[in-house]
Motif scaffolding. Sequence first.
Motif, short mmCIF file in Angstrom:
data_model
loop_
_atom_site.label_atom_id
_atom_site.label_comp_id
_atom_site.label_asym_id
_atom_site.label_seq_id
_atom_site.Cartn_x
_atom_site.Cartn_y
_atom_site.Cartn_z
N GLU A 85 -39.46 8.93 17.57
CA GLU A 85 -40.45 9.98 17.80
C GLU A 85 -41.26 9.68 19.06
O GLU A 85 -41.56 8.52 19.37
N HIS A 86 -41.62 10.73 19.79
CA HIS A 86 -42.34 10.53 21.04
C HIS A 86 -43.13 11.78 21.41
O HIS A 86 -42.85 12.88 20.94
N THR A 87 -44.14 11.58 22.25
CA THR A 87 -44.94 12.69 22.78
C THR A 87 -44.59 13.00 24.22
O THR A 87 -45.04 14.00 24.76
N ALA A 88 -43.80 12.13 24.86
CA ALA A 88 -43.35 12.38 26.23
C ALA A 88 -42.16 11.47 26.49
O ALA A 88 -41.93 10.48 25.80
N SER A 186 -43.15 16.07 29.58
CA SER A 186 -43.86 16.36 28.33
C SER A 186 -42.87 16.75 27.24
O SER A 186 -41.77 17.24 27.50
N ALA A 187 -43.29 16.55 25.98
CA ALA A 187 -42.45 16.93 24.86
C ALA A 187 -42.18 18.43 24.86
O ALA A 187 -41.08 18.88 24.53
N GLU A 188 -43.19 19.22 25.25
CA GLU A 188 -43.00 20.67 25.32
C GLU A 188 -41.95 21.02 26.36
O GLU A 188 -41.09 21.88 26.13
N TRP A 190 -39.53 19.15 27.46
CA TRP A 190 -38.21 18.76 26.98
C TRP A 190 -37.69 19.77 25.96
O TRP A 190 -36.52 20.16 26.00
N ARG A 191 -38.57 20.19 25.07
CA ARG A 191 -38.15 21.14 24.03
C ARG A 191 -37.70 22.46 24.61
O ARG A 191 -36.71 23.05 24.16
#
Length: 310
Positions: A85-88, A186-188, A190-191
């Motif tokens: 799990e990660h935020t970035a 950022s996770a966003e 990447w998503r």
Amino acid sequence: MTDAEETIAVVVVTYHSEAVLPGLLTTLEQGLDGLSWHLTVADNASADESVATVRRLLPAARVVEMGRNAGYAAGINAAVAAAGEHTAVLVLNPDIRLTPGCGRELVEVLRRTGAGIVVPRMERGDGSQIAALRREPSIPRAFGDALLGASRATRYPWLGELVAGERSYAEETVADWGAGSAMLISAECWRRVAPWDESFFLYSEETDFALRARDAGLLTRLAPRALVVHLEGESKVSPRLWAMLSVNRVRLYRRRHRAWATALYWSALVLREASRAVLGNPASRAAATALTSPRLLRTAPGPEWMVRRG
């Protein structure tokens, strides 16, 4: 959110990287001090001790053995898929060296500005500046490079793709894209934008990803107080890699523009490489040959173009 609540997935793609890997791995602790992070390495079937080096120096790291030379984009995608799990996501080349605190600076800019991608300021091993920011490839910029040379073309933003000069790296700056050798995503971002396009194999994949992120409203920003040292690769000295880089530039441009514009862009690249080939540059000779081969332009460059790296 505090720095401790940030969890960074550090991803590294290796290919015959044994010689340079220790220098990266031993700087992760100081570079990411104050952050929670974990490392995932995707190895593209290295014939050296790259995998053993990771397991010896950082036993907790995840290692994804690709089983073949799948390319840089495929390695990044596989590493992120296997990461915890990660935020970035922090993408790093094996020949990057982090300086103390640069990770916190990258995270701070990412969090505060809402950028999709943040890149650090880069220097070579001798302390000279690397122009890590780029403008979107265009026909005028391709001809500017061909006729003026990259260093002189940078004086005129509409003619130069490179963003150069000390002043350009002294403050937070928005760019169309940045060097893929070190970037925090950022996770966003990447998503919404991932995966990286694996058809590029090597070169232009970071350009494609950053331009697609920009299209989605997720900008690339510079964190000027985050510094990394980049030993740089072989594209400037290897004819085959320079040819791959040149062909992929045309392939990327063709995806985003009409046929007539692509023809003009291609002609500018042929002019650049052919003029330098006449002067005896072997890398440009290889690039000019590749750019004027319909077969090579139709077929995505793959592992057969590679030479030993690192």
